[in-house]
Scaffold this active site. Structure first.
Site, short mmCIF file in Angstrom:
data_model
loop_
_atom_site.label_atom_id
_atom_site.label_comp_id
_atom_site.label_asym_id
_atom_site.label_seq_id
_atom_site.Cartn_x
_atom_site.Cartn_y
_atom_site.Cartn_z
CG ASN A 147 10.34 -13.90 -6.79
OD1 ASN A 147 11.19 -14.41 -6.08
ND2 ASN A 147 9.82 -12.75 -6.36
CE LYS A 170 7.03 -13.73 -4.69
NZ LYS A 170 5.62 -12.90 -4.26
CG HIS A 172 9.77 -8.68 -5.32
ND1 HIS A 172 8.92 -8.68 -4.51
CD2 HIS A 172 9.24 -9.41 -6.22
CE1 HIS A 172 7.86 -9.40 -4.72
NE2 HIS A 172 7.91 -9.81 -6.04
CD GLU A 216 6.86 -10.66 -2.07
OE1 GLU A 216 7.76 -11.37 -2.01
OE2 GLU A 216 5.73 -11.11 -2.21
CD GLU A 232 6.67 -8.77 -9.67
OE1 GLU A 232 6.41 -9.71 -10.21
OE2 GLU A 232 7.42 -8.36 -8.87
N GLY A 282 0.51 -12.10 -5.33
CA GLY A 282 0.20 -13.04 -4.65
C GLY A 282 -1.31 -12.82 -4.27
CB SER A 294 -2.07 -12.97 -9.80
OG SER A 294 -1.82 -12.74 -8.45
N GLY A 333 4.16 -17.33 -7.16
CA GLY A 333 3.55 -18.42 -6.52
C GLY A 333 3.49 -19.75 -7.73
#
Ligand code: PGA
Length: 256
Positions: A11, A13, A96, A98, A166, A172, A208, A230
């Site tokens: 992903n 982002k 998601h 976020e 998640e 993150g 993570s 990430g």
């Protein structure tokens, strides 16, 4: 029982321009070609079309990170499922954390998006997960159950859906759920899905994920894949994650 699909998804982002995306896919292509699992990349909208073209003939599926639930309309700045499929997206992340926590998406909104995605022939990856205070109050199982049940209500063909667990506190932050905690929640999700006739759905873990923890997470019996944020921005790290996930899966008995 049919073998569940193994998926390693990146992903990206709000990162990567079109040339950056194309360079990544060029490098990843040969490394993804002979794997027993599927490699997915959720790229920014602007890169979907070119990334999808670059991924043709490679074992990489390109997807999006969000969509609107309407088929079309006067919704400035939004994007419709049919625009995503038109651009070459094969899957879409929905709900998601976020989107939920920064942009205020509710379970009811995510439910509508999921129905629209299915109708439009784009594979939804439904993201669920509890916050830190919810886990501290031991509410994680109830929270995830509610998220799943609301989003999946009225869905007839559960086979077309992928779930990503998640935990919000792991996204993150560098703090991953332990393999045992991930397995416990994945088992819980699996039993809810079984009750709805969807026991064969693939359930990915995200939060993570790094080259160092990918194999241990993947070796859990109800973890069918990984959703990587990430670490999916670096070709080296992503390739390492894919490689260790593949090896751990080959070693795991009884994952069928
Ligand atoms: P992370 O993100 O791997 O950077 O924690 C995961 C995600 O947001 O899907």
């Amino acid at each position: 029982m049919a073998k569940r699909r193994q998926i390693i998804a990146g992903n990206w982002k709000m990162y990567k321009t079109i040339p950056e995306a194309l360079r990544f896919i060029e490098e990843l292509g040969p490394k993804a070609s002979d794997l027993p699992l599927s490699v997915y990349l959720a790229v920014p909208y602007t890169a979907i079309s070119e990334a999808a073209r670059a991924a043709e003939g490679k074992k990489i599926l390109i997807g999006a990170q969000n969509m609107n639930d309407a088929s079309e309309g006067a919704f400035t700045g939004e994007i419709a499922a049919r625009m995503l499929t038109d651009a070459g997206a094969r899957f879409v992340l929905l709900g998601h954390s976020e989107r939920r926590h920064i942009f205020g998406e509710t379970d009811a909104m995510i439910h509508l998006k999921l129905l629209r995605a299915l109708e439009s022939g784009i594979e939804p990856i439904l993201c669920v997960g509890e916050t830190k205070p919810e886990r501290e109050a031991s509410k994680q199982f109830a929270v995830v159950e509610e998220q799943l049940k609301t989003a999946l209500a009225e869905v007839k063909d559960l086979k077309k859906i992928v779930i990503a667990y998640e935990p919000v506190w792991a996204i993150g932050t560098g703090v991953t759920a332990s393999p045992a905690d991930a397995q416990e929640m994945h088992r819980h999700i699996r039993s809810i899905l079984e009750g709805m006739g969807g026991g064969d759905i693939s359930i990915l873990y995200g939060g993570s994920v790094k080259p160092e923890n990918a194999a241990a997470l993947m070796s859990q019996s109800d973890v069918d894949g990984l959703l990587v944020g990430g670490a999916s921005l670096s070709i080296e790290m992503f390739v390492e994650i894919v490689a260790s996930a593949t090896m751990s899966d080959l070693k795991t008995e009884g994952k069928s």
